[in-house]
Write a protein that holds these residues in place. Structure first.
Motif, mmCIF file in Angstrom:
data_model
loop_
_atom_site.group_PDB
_atom_site.id
_atom_site.type_symbol
_atom_site.label_atom_id
_atom_site.label_comp_id
_atom_site.label_asym_id
_atom_site.label_seq_id
_atom_site.Cartn_x
_atom_site.Cartn_y
_atom_site.Cartn_z
ATOM 1 N N PRO A 154 0.799 -1.238 0.000
ATOM 2 C CA PRO A 154 0.000 0.000 0.000
ATOM 3 C C PRO A 154 0.834 1.291 0.000
ATOM 4 O O PRO A 154 0.408 2.301 -0.530
ATOM 5 C CB PRO A 154 -0.832 -0.103 1.287
ATOM 6 C CG PRO A 154 -0.828 -1.535 1.645
ATOM 7 C CD PRO A 154 0.436 -2.130 1.097
ATOM 8 N N ARG A 155 2.026 1.243 0.588
ATOM 9 C CA ARG A 155 2.857 2.452 0.672
ATOM 10 C C ARG A 155 4.018 2.425 -0.322
ATOM 11 O O ARG A 155 5.021 3.113 -0.138
ATOM 12 C CB ARG A 155 3.364 2.610 2.098
ATOM 13 C CG ARG A 155 2.210 2.860 3.082
ATOM 14 C CD ARG A 155 2.664 3.082 4.500
ATOM 15 N NE ARG A 155 3.608 4.170 4.590
ATOM 16 C CZ ARG A 155 4.655 4.175 5.414
ATOM 17 N NH1 ARG A 155 4.871 3.166 6.219
ATOM 18 N NH2 ARG A 155 5.470 5.194 5.451
ATOM 19 N N PHE A 156 3.882 1.661 -1.398
ATOM 20 C CA PHE A 156 4.966 1.489 -2.375
ATOM 21 C C PHE A 156 5.467 2.824 -2.924
ATOM 22 O O PHE A 156 6.658 3.119 -2.868
ATOM 23 C CB PHE A 156 4.491 0.575 -3.516
ATOM 24 C CG PHE A 156 5.325 0.677 -4.757
ATOM 25 C CD1 PHE A 156 6.661 0.304 -4.755
ATOM 26 C CD2 PHE A 156 4.781 1.151 -5.942
ATOM 27 C CE1 PHE A 156 7.434 0.407 -5.903
ATOM 28 C CE2 PHE A 156 5.540 1.256 -7.089
ATOM 29 C CZ PHE A 156 6.870 0.885 -7.066
ATOM 30 N N SER A 175 -2.103 0.613 -12.046
ATOM 31 C CA SER A 175 -2.213 1.754 -12.954
ATOM 32 C C SER A 175 -2.133 3.070 -12.185
ATOM 33 O O SER A 175 -1.407 3.995 -12.570
ATOM 34 C CB SER A 175 -3.535 1.672 -13.721
ATOM 35 O OG SER A 175 -3.721 2.810 -14.509
ATOM 36 N N ARG A 176 -2.847 3.158 -11.089
ATOM 37 C CA ARG A 176 -2.828 4.373 -10.267
ATOM 38 C C ARG A 176 -1.419 4.657 -9.748
ATOM 39 O O ARG A 176 -0.929 5.783 -9.815
ATOM 40 C CB ARG A 176 -3.818 4.210 -9.097
ATOM 41 C CG ARG A 176 -3.904 5.424 -8.182
ATOM 42 C CD ARG A 176 -4.813 5.180 -6.992
ATOM 43 N NE ARG A 176 -4.542 3.973 -6.236
ATOM 44 C CZ ARG A 176 -3.514 3.803 -5.397
ATOM 45 N NH1 ARG A 176 -2.651 4.779 -5.208
ATOM 46 N NH2 ARG A 176 -3.343 2.673 -4.745
ATOM 47 N N LEU A 231 3.857 7.650 -10.096
ATOM 48 C CA LEU A 231 5.315 7.675 -10.245
ATOM 49 C C LEU A 231 5.729 8.417 -11.510
ATOM 50 O O LEU A 231 6.661 9.225 -11.501
ATOM 51 C CB LEU A 231 5.879 6.248 -10.281
ATOM 52 C CG LEU A 231 5.938 5.527 -8.942
ATOM 53 C CD1 LEU A 231 6.334 4.080 -9.138
ATOM 54 C CD2 LEU A 231 6.900 6.225 -7.997
ATOM 55 N N ALA A 232 5.043 8.140 -12.613
ATOM 56 C CA ALA A 232 5.380 8.783 -13.887
ATOM 57 C C ALA A 232 5.237 10.300 -13.781
ATOM 58 O O ALA A 232 6.007 11.045 -14.396
ATOM 59 C CB ALA A 232 4.507 8.232 -15.009
ATOM 60 N N ALA A 233 4.290 10.762 -12.985
ATOM 61 C CA ALA A 233 4.086 12.208 -12.815
ATOM 62 C C ALA A 233 5.288 12.871 -12.141
ATOM 63 O O ALA A 233 5.518 14.066 -12.308
ATOM 64 C CB ALA A 233 2.816 12.471 -12.011
ATOM 65 N N THR A 234 6.089 12.104 -11.409
ATOM 66 C CA THR A 234 7.283 12.653 -10.757
ATOM 67 C C THR A 234 8.499 12.613 -11.674
ATOM 68 O O THR A 234 9.553 13.136 -11.329
ATOM 69 C CB THR A 234 7.628 11.881 -9.462
ATOM 70 O OG1 THR A 234 8.085 10.569 -9.820
ATOM 71 C CG2 THR A 234 6.452 11.809 -8.516
ATOM 72 N N TYR A 263 -2.967 -3.088 -21.881
ATOM 73 C CA TYR A 263 -2.371 -2.229 -20.870
ATOM 74 C C TYR A 263 -1.283 -1.325 -21.442
ATOM 75 O O TYR A 263 -0.965 -0.291 -20.867
ATOM 76 C CB TYR A 263 -1.811 -3.044 -19.703
ATOM 77 C CG TYR A 263 -0.562 -3.815 -20.033
ATOM 78 C CD1 TYR A 263 0.690 -3.224 -19.959
ATOM 79 C CD2 TYR A 263 -0.621 -5.150 -20.413
ATOM 80 C CE1 TYR A 263 1.835 -3.930 -20.266
ATOM 81 C CE2 TYR A 263 0.510 -5.859 -20.722
ATOM 82 C CZ TYR A 263 1.742 -5.244 -20.651
ATOM 83 O OH TYR A 263 2.871 -5.931 -20.957
ATOM 84 N N LEU A 264 -0.699 -1.671 -22.580
ATOM 85 C CA LEU A 264 0.413 -0.888 -23.120
ATOM 86 C C LEU A 264 0.032 0.563 -23.405
ATOM 87 O O LEU A 264 0.850 1.457 -23.254
ATOM 88 C CB LEU A 264 0.977 -1.530 -24.390
ATOM 89 C CG LEU A 264 1.800 -2.790 -24.175
ATOM 90 C CD1 LEU A 264 2.241 -3.367 -25.505
ATOM 91 C CD2 LEU A 264 2.991 -2.538 -23.282
ATOM 92 N N HIS A 265 -1.189 0.795 -23.825
ATOM 93 C CA HIS A 265 -1.569 2.181 -24.079
ATOM 94 C C HIS A 265 -2.368 2.785 -22.923
ATOM 95 O O HIS A 265 -2.632 3.977 -22.908
ATOM 96 C CB HIS A 265 -2.334 2.317 -25.408
ATOM 97 C CG HIS A 265 -3.675 1.669 -25.426
ATOM 98 N ND1 HIS A 265 -4.798 2.289 -24.944
ATOM 99 C CD2 HIS A 265 -4.074 0.451 -25.862
ATOM 100 C CE1 HIS A 265 -5.824 1.479 -25.089
ATOM 101 N NE2 HIS A 265 -5.412 0.364 -25.634
ATOM 102 N N ARG A 266 -2.720 1.984 -21.920
ATOM 103 C CA ARG A 266 -3.462 2.495 -20.766
ATOM 104 C C ARG A 266 -2.553 2.954 -19.634
ATOM 105 O O ARG A 266 -2.975 3.694 -18.759
ATOM 106 C CB ARG A 266 -4.407 1.418 -20.225
ATOM 107 C CG ARG A 266 -5.556 1.113 -21.167
ATOM 108 C CD ARG A 266 -6.476 0.066 -20.601
ATOM 109 N NE ARG A 266 -6.999 0.441 -19.290
ATOM 110 C CZ ARG A 266 -7.576 -0.420 -18.461
ATOM 111 N NH1 ARG A 266 -7.702 -1.696 -18.792
ATOM 112 N NH2 ARG A 266 -8.037 -0.021 -17.306
ATOM 113 N N LEU A 267 -1.306 2.494 -19.647
ATOM 114 C CA LEU A 267 -0.390 2.791 -18.555
ATOM 115 C C LEU A 267 0.755 3.676 -19.034
ATOM 116 O O LEU A 267 1.099 3.662 -20.216
ATOM 117 C CB LEU A 267 0.178 1.489 -17.982
ATOM 118 C CG LEU A 267 -0.838 0.526 -17.382
ATOM 119 C CD1 LEU A 267 -0.167 -0.766 -16.967
ATOM 120 C CD2 LEU A 267 -1.538 1.148 -16.190
ATOM 121 N N PRO A 268 1.389 4.410 -18.119
ATOM 122 C CA PRO A 268 2.498 5.302 -18.503
ATOM 123 C C PRO A 268 3.811 4.528 -18.659
ATOM 124 O O PRO A 268 4.773 4.744 -17.920
ATOM 125 C CB PRO A 268 2.554 6.293 -17.340
ATOM 126 C CG PRO A 268 2.123 5.469 -16.161
ATOM 127 C CD PRO A 268 1.056 4.539 -16.699
#
Length: 195
Positions: free
Chosen positions: A36-38, A73-74, A79-82, A100-105
């Protein structure tokens, strides 16, 4: 966490000393990613060492993603936003949907070494690698071939359009100080070729 701490210290030192293009790639286990805190734990470690998030790439397998697509995904989007880059390790070995390839960053696909080894056995082995490379290019993803052990494999992969590699052809795993010497040698070789 100890491994990430040590890697951030070593690679962070090399980045600070002028090697700003180095990327730290860290393989993560399903239990780490599913914790949960990954995201909080990982970003705390990165911040504690003042490590540039843009130079960090986390590697996860397809199976980790498929365990809980919405939750993963969340986390990956956070992480990608950072600036953290996301790589799919051992691509092609999982039992997942390509949806998932186009749904995930995702930034990078890493071709599993079993496919790279199959290149030796002729066209059938090369077909899968060629298809993965073409798909990655079409999706504007970086592609890395894992397990490159011979000059022949390297030449064949370059001919297929792959431009990033890892494997024993380049170096076996090294302690940090020996790797530092390898970086300096590569820079020296590059400078000599430029003259």
């Amino acid at each position: 966490e100890q491994v990430i701490d040590q890697a951030c210290r070593d690679v962070g030192r090399w980045i600070s000393s002028g090697h700003s293009d180095l990327r730290l790639a860290v393989n993560l286990s399903p239990s780490q990613v599913e914790h949960p805190r990954f995201v909080e734990t990982l970003m705390n470690r990165v911040a504690a060492h003042n490590f540039p998030a843009d130079n960090l790439e986390i590697e996860i397998t397809e199976n980790v993603i498929m365990n809980d697509l919405e939750q993963i995904s969340r986390k990956l989007k956070e992480l990608a936003a950072t600036g953290v880059r996301i790589a799919i390790d051992d691509f092609g070995t999982g039992y997942s949907s390509l949806n998932y390839l186009h749904r995930l960053p995702i930034h990078t696909l890493k071709v599993d070494q079993s496919f790279v080894k199959a290149i030796r056995s002729g066209e059938d082995g090369a077909c899968i690698v060629n298809a993965i490379i073409a798909m990655a290019h079409g999706l504007k993803l970086e592609i890395v071939a894992e397990g490159v052990e011979t000059k022949g494999q390297l030449e064949r992969l370059v001919g297929m359009g792959c431009n990033r590699f890892q494997g024993y052809h380049f170096s076996r795993p090294l302690p940090a100080l020996e790797f530092e010497k390898l970086i300096e040698q590569a820079i020296g070789d590059r400078k000599r070729r430029a003259w």
